[in-house]
Design a protein around this motif. Structure first.
Motif, PDB file in Angstrom:
ATOM      1  N   ARG A   1       0.807  -1.139  -0.069  1.00 40.16           N
ATOM      2  CA  ARG A   1       0.070  -0.003   0.118  1.00 40.16           C
ATOM      3  C   ARG A   1       1.051   1.136   0.019  1.00 40.16           C
ATOM      4  O   ARG A   1       1.590   1.608   1.017  1.00 40.16           O
ATOM      5  CB  ARG A   1      -0.805  -0.119   1.247  1.00 40.16           C
ATOM      6  CG  ARG A   1      -2.227  -0.887   0.879  1.00 40.16           C
ATOM      7  CD  ARG A   1      -2.664  -1.344   2.103  1.00 40.16           C
ATOM      8  NE  ARG A   1      -1.840  -2.136   3.179  1.00 40.16           N
ATOM      9  CZ  ARG A   1      -2.045  -2.630   4.489  1.00 40.16           C
ATOM     10  NH1 ARG A   1      -3.503  -2.216   4.780  1.00 40.16           N
ATOM     11  NH2 ARG A   1      -1.271  -3.111   5.121  1.00 40.16           N
ATOM     12  N   VAL A   2       0.892   1.723  -1.098  1.00 45.26           N
ATOM     13  CA  VAL A   2       1.702   2.976  -1.447  1.00 45.26           C
ATOM     14  C   VAL A   2       0.715   4.139  -1.570  1.00 45.26           C
ATOM     15  O   VAL A   2      -0.446   4.153  -2.310  1.00 45.26           O
ATOM     16  CB  VAL A   2       2.643   2.775  -2.657  1.00 45.26           C
ATOM     17  CG1 VAL A   2       3.603   4.025  -2.835  1.00 45.26           C
ATOM     18  CG2 VAL A   2       3.385   1.663  -2.533  1.00 45.26           C
ATOM     19  N   TRP A   3       1.142   5.352  -1.534  1.00 40.38           N
ATOM     20  CA  TRP A   3       0.064   6.784  -1.428  1.00 40.38           C
ATOM     21  C   TRP A   3      -0.383   6.647  -3.108  1.00 40.38           C
ATOM     22  O   TRP A   3      -1.477   7.078  -3.216  1.00 40.38           O
ATOM     23  CB  TRP A   3       0.742   7.909  -1.209  1.00 40.38           C
ATOM     24  CG  TRP A   3       1.725   8.428  -2.026  1.00 40.38           C
ATOM     25  CD1 TRP A   3       2.997   8.240  -2.265  1.00 40.38           C
ATOM     26  CD2 TRP A   3       1.581   9.433  -3.348  1.00 40.38           C
ATOM     27  NE1 TRP A   3       3.729   8.668  -3.215  1.00 40.38           N
ATOM     28  CE2 TRP A   3       2.730   9.734  -3.801  1.00 40.38           C
ATOM     29  CE3 TRP A   3       0.333   9.998  -3.615  1.00 40.38           C
ATOM     30  CZ2 TRP A   3       2.719  10.191  -5.009  1.00 40.38           C
ATOM     31  CZ3 TRP A   3       0.756  10.882  -4.804  1.00 40.38           C
ATOM     32  CH2 TRP A   3       1.637  10.998  -5.455  1.00 40.38           C
ATOM     33  N   SER A   4       0.594   6.259  -3.991  1.00 30.63           N
ATOM     34  CA  SER A   4      -0.065   6.359  -5.334  1.00 30.63           C
ATOM     35  C   SER A   4      -1.147   5.498  -5.632  1.00 30.63           C
ATOM     36  O   SER A   4      -1.604   5.679  -6.655  1.00 30.63           O
ATOM     37  CB  SER A   4       1.309   5.895  -6.065  1.00 30.63           C
ATOM     38  OG  SER A   4       1.734   4.538  -5.979  1.00 30.63           O
ATOM     39  N   GLY A   5      -1.626   4.662  -4.664  1.00 35.21           N
ATOM     40  CA  GLY A   5      -3.057   4.045  -5.033  1.00 35.21           C
ATOM     41  C   GLY A   5      -4.032   5.028  -5.044  1.00 35.21           C
ATOM     42  O   GLY A   5      -5.079   4.669  -5.269  1.00 35.21           O
ATOM     43  N   PHE A   6      -3.866   6.333  -4.362  1.00 34.31           N
ATOM     44  CA  PHE A   6      -4.929   7.299  -4.434  1.00 34.31           C
ATOM     45  C   PHE A   6      -5.042   8.310  -5.780  1.00 34.31           C
ATOM     46  O   PHE A   6      -5.754   8.767  -5.882  1.00 34.31           O
ATOM     47  CB  PHE A   6      -4.692   8.224  -3.297  1.00 34.31           C
ATOM     48  CG  PHE A   6      -4.807   7.546  -2.006  1.00 34.31           C
ATOM     49  CD1 PHE A   6      -6.124   7.688  -1.466  1.00 34.31           C
ATOM     50  CD2 PHE A   6      -3.948   7.178  -1.275  1.00 34.31           C
ATOM     51  CE1 PHE A   6      -6.366   6.930  -0.111  1.00 34.31           C
ATOM     52  CE2 PHE A   6      -3.957   6.750   0.061  1.00 34.31           C
ATOM     53  CZ  PHE A   6      -5.301   6.616   0.475  1.00 34.31           C
ATOM     54  N   ILE A   7      -3.954   7.871  -6.500  1.00 33.79           N
ATOM     55  CA  ILE A   7      -4.072   8.766  -7.961  1.00 33.79           C
ATOM     56  C   ILE A   7      -5.253   8.396  -8.551  1.00 33.79           C
ATOM     57  O   ILE A   7      -5.566   9.246  -9.271  1.00 33.79           O
ATOM     58  CB  ILE A   7      -2.470   8.560  -8.601  1.00 33.79           C
ATOM     59  CG1 ILE A   7      -1.405   8.983  -7.786  1.00 33.79           C
ATOM     60  CG2 ILE A   7      -2.748   9.244  -9.790  1.00 33.79           C
ATOM     61  CD1 ILE A   7      -0.154   8.432  -8.464  1.00 33.79           C
TER      62      ILE A   7
END
Length: 416
Positions: free
Chosen positions: A278-284
């Motif tokens: 789970r990396v923040w880029s999953g919100f892109i």
């Protein structure tokens, strides 16, 4: 906005307005056009996604500058685009960074490319920045001479970075934006279709569609509209994990390996395997408008979860309960294994805002403003990234770049 937060906002705004001119660099060496520099240790570098976000942040403060400064910002934002096309190679390749390292008459990445070393390419922000500048100028005519260059740029991406899954891969882990993203960092070449690359590519294709429409080239516009739709469908099919309710990067290096008669039966029929980190880029995908309403709701819960992403200062760049979580100070690679980066705060904030989660978006904006205000109060400058536990800067004082986005998100969420 309460009194303390207002003081943080005023402090950050005063500092950024006073130092905005320091980011605007004039041509030198083989950098032939004006450009925007991130600040701090990054002197004389033209970076791909950094220049877009710096330009975006400065242009969002348009009314705060006098007319000469407005035109200077616009000229340098145009120059970012012009510099990258100035260094485009005949096969369409455009480097991620332009810098004079004193060892040649062209930037390092182009030299290596000419030597036959396959390098990662300009991240998908070139059309986005061109459209951003054009909208502020009120015309895209200045960029129409690059119409063919844009086609070669995307053709290169399609030829060398797109896989049978329909997704794009990084060739390796060099200069991928989030330097040590575990989904790509240290993994085999051409194996990761990173959600960062693919979700932002959807926005790049949308920007190309709009540019070619403005240039009255409908066939090209339709081509990129179709590519955008196809990529969106591939992201939904391959990157959304319904079990976890999260958008993941995926491994594409899977196929039936021929081995005598052992693999003659049911072979590999799936195109990807999720890399469940789970990396923040999953919100892109929220920011890019890819997510459905149901997916956005699940992502909202992750953004508020203190065991994973939520911190008093915004969004951790890696979930706190991942085994790679680490807050060490490091350059090359920069550390994205948990520290707070303002660009991550901005993307998550505005992604939530897009799907109607206004209160949650304002909360991230407020935490971001407070973080920068306190940094200035205690240290007198801004830094590149921060501890999510204490808000203390980790390294690189004097960094401005996308820190400007704290003011942007405050404005865009109605915090101010």
């Amino acid at each position: 906005m309460n009194e303390a937060l207002q003081a943080d906002y005023d402090r950050a705004k005063e500092y950024i307005l006073a130092h905005a001119k320091d980011m605007l660099k004039e041509p030198y060496s083989f950098i032939h056009y004006p450009f925007i520099d991130p600040g701090s240790v990054y002197h004389g570098n033209v970076w791909d996604w950094d220049t877009y976000w710096s330009a975006y942040g400065l242009l969002s403060l348009w009314d705060c500058f006098d007319a000469p400064m407005q035109q200077k910002i616009l000229r340098h934002a145009m120059g970012n685009v012009q510099n990258f096309f100035d260094h485009q190679l005949p096969d369409g390749y455009i480097p991620m960074m332009i810098v004079d390292d004193g060892k040649g008459e062209e930037t390092y990445l182009n030299r290596k490319h000419r030597e036959g070393v396959r390098m990662n390419m300009h991240k998908p922000f070139l059309a986005c920045q061109t459209l951003l500048v054009s909208e502020k100028k009120g015309s895209a005519d200045w960029a129409k001479p690059y119409a063919e260059a844009f086609r070669r740029y995307m053709d290169y991406y399609d030829t060398y970075f797109q896989q049978r899954s329909g997704l794009y891969v990084w060739h390796d882990d060099i200069m991928i934006g989030m330097d040590n993203d575990p989904a790509s960092f240290g993994r085999p070449q051409d194996s990761t279709a990173n959600i960062f690359l693919n979700a932002f590519m959807v926005r790049e294709l949308e920007s190309l569609e709009k540019l070619y429409t403005l240039w009255q080239m409908p066939e090209e516009a339709a081509r990129y509209a179709a590519k955008r739709q196809a990529l969106t469908e591939s992201i939904q099919a391959e990157c959304w994990d319904p079990r976890d309710g999260f958008f993941y990067s995926v491994d594409v290096d899977i196929r039936t390996r021929p081995y005598d008669w052992f693999h003659k039966g049911l072979g590999v029929f799936w195109k990807t395997i999720p890399i469940r980190i789970r990396v923040w880029s999953g919100f892109i995908p929220l920011y890019a408008g890819i997510a459905t309403r149901e997916q956005a709701e699940k992502m909202r819960r992750w953004a508020a979860d203190e065991e994973t992403f939520a911190s008093p200062f915004g969004i951790r760049t890696l979930a706190r309960n991942e085994k790679m979580y680490d807050l060490s100070a490091t350059n090359n690679p920069s550390n994205w294994l948990g520290p707070i980066w303002l660009i991550a705060n901005y993307i998550v904030c505005m992604g939530l805002e897009k799907y109607g989660y206004h209160r949650e978006a304002q909360d991230i904006a407020a935490r971001s403003v407070h973080l920068l205000g306190q940094d200035l109060l205690q240290h007198g400058c801004l830094h590149e990234y921060y501890s999510p536990e204490t808000g203390e800067p980790v390294m690189n004082g004097g960094f401005i770049n996308w820190n400007v986005l704290a003011l942007s998100m405050a404005k865009e969420t109605g915090l101010v």
